[in-house]
Design a protein around this motif. Sequence first.
Motif, PDB file in Angstrom:
ATOM      1  N   HIS A   9       1.028  -1.114   0.408  1.00  0.00           N
ATOM      2  CA  HIS A   9       0.134   0.393   0.119  1.00  0.00           C
ATOM      3  C   HIS A   9       1.081   1.473   0.278  1.00  0.00           C
ATOM      4  CE1 HIS A   9      -3.401  -2.550   1.460  1.00  0.00           C
ATOM      5  NE2 HIS A   9      -3.565  -2.641   0.764  1.00  0.00           N
ATOM      6  N   THR A  12       1.416   6.191  -1.690  1.00  0.00           N
ATOM      7  CA  THR A  12      -0.029   6.282  -1.447  1.00  0.00           C
ATOM      8  C   THR A  12      -0.765   7.636  -0.888  1.00  0.00           C
ATOM      9  OG1 THR A  12      -1.272   3.618  -1.141  1.00  0.00           O
ATOM     10  CG2 THR A  12      -2.939   5.613  -0.361  1.00  0.00           C
ATOM     11  N   ILE A  14      -4.214  10.219   0.602  1.00  0.00           N
ATOM     12  CA  ILE A  14      -4.878  10.005   0.377  1.00  0.00           C
ATOM     13  C   ILE A  14      -5.518  11.863   0.615  1.00  0.00           C
ATOM     14  CG2 ILE A  14      -7.063   9.829   1.832  1.00  0.00           C
ATOM     15  CD1 ILE A  14      -5.329   6.463   2.150  1.00  0.00           C
ATOM     16  N   ALA A  30      -8.076   8.597  -2.709  1.00  0.00           N
ATOM     17  CA  ALA A  30      -6.932   8.058  -3.111  1.00  0.00           C
ATOM     18  C   ALA A  30      -5.896   8.013  -3.731  1.00  0.00           C
ATOM     19  CB  ALA A  30      -6.879   7.493  -1.579  1.00  0.00           C
ATOM     20  N   ASP A  65     -10.243   6.442   5.045  1.00  0.00           N
ATOM     21  CA  ASP A  65     -10.623   5.005   5.174  1.00  0.00           C
ATOM     22  C   ASP A  65     -11.781   3.926   3.781  1.00  0.00           C
ATOM     23  OD1 ASP A  65      -9.231   4.442   7.600  1.00  0.00           O
ATOM     24  OD2 ASP A  65     -11.010   4.628   8.396  1.00  0.00           O
ATOM     25  N   LEU A  68      -9.692   4.809   0.643  1.00  0.00           N
ATOM     26  CA  LEU A  68      -7.853   4.055   0.234  1.00  0.00           C
ATOM     27  C   LEU A  68      -8.857   1.925   0.933  1.00  0.00           C
ATOM     28  CD1 LEU A  68      -5.365   2.799   1.152  1.00  0.00           C
ATOM     29  CD2 LEU A  68      -6.232   2.835   3.257  1.00  0.00           C
TER      30      LEU A  68
END
Length: 81
Positions: A9, A12, A14, A30, A65, A68
């Motif tokens: 991950h 990343t 966001i 994201a 969240d 993601l």
Amino acid sequence: MTEFWLKHHWPTVITCDRYGGVYSGAAWIAFPLECIPEAAEGDDNDCAEFWQNYDEPVGKGATPDEALSSLIEAMRAKLAQ
């Protein structure tokens, strides 16, 4: 790159959408990148054009969240292609 990203991950980024989802369709976005594409945070015209033409994996959601989780699903779909 996709397999690596799904395992780690990373990278990343966001962020809260500059225009509250008017162009992107979500309050939070994201990207599997180290930084946000400049046009995604640009003026109205640049931002609208960016989202009309962007065809790489991106996560979208009402919360970070959710964005993601959406990105993980988009990356899994890309891997399955």
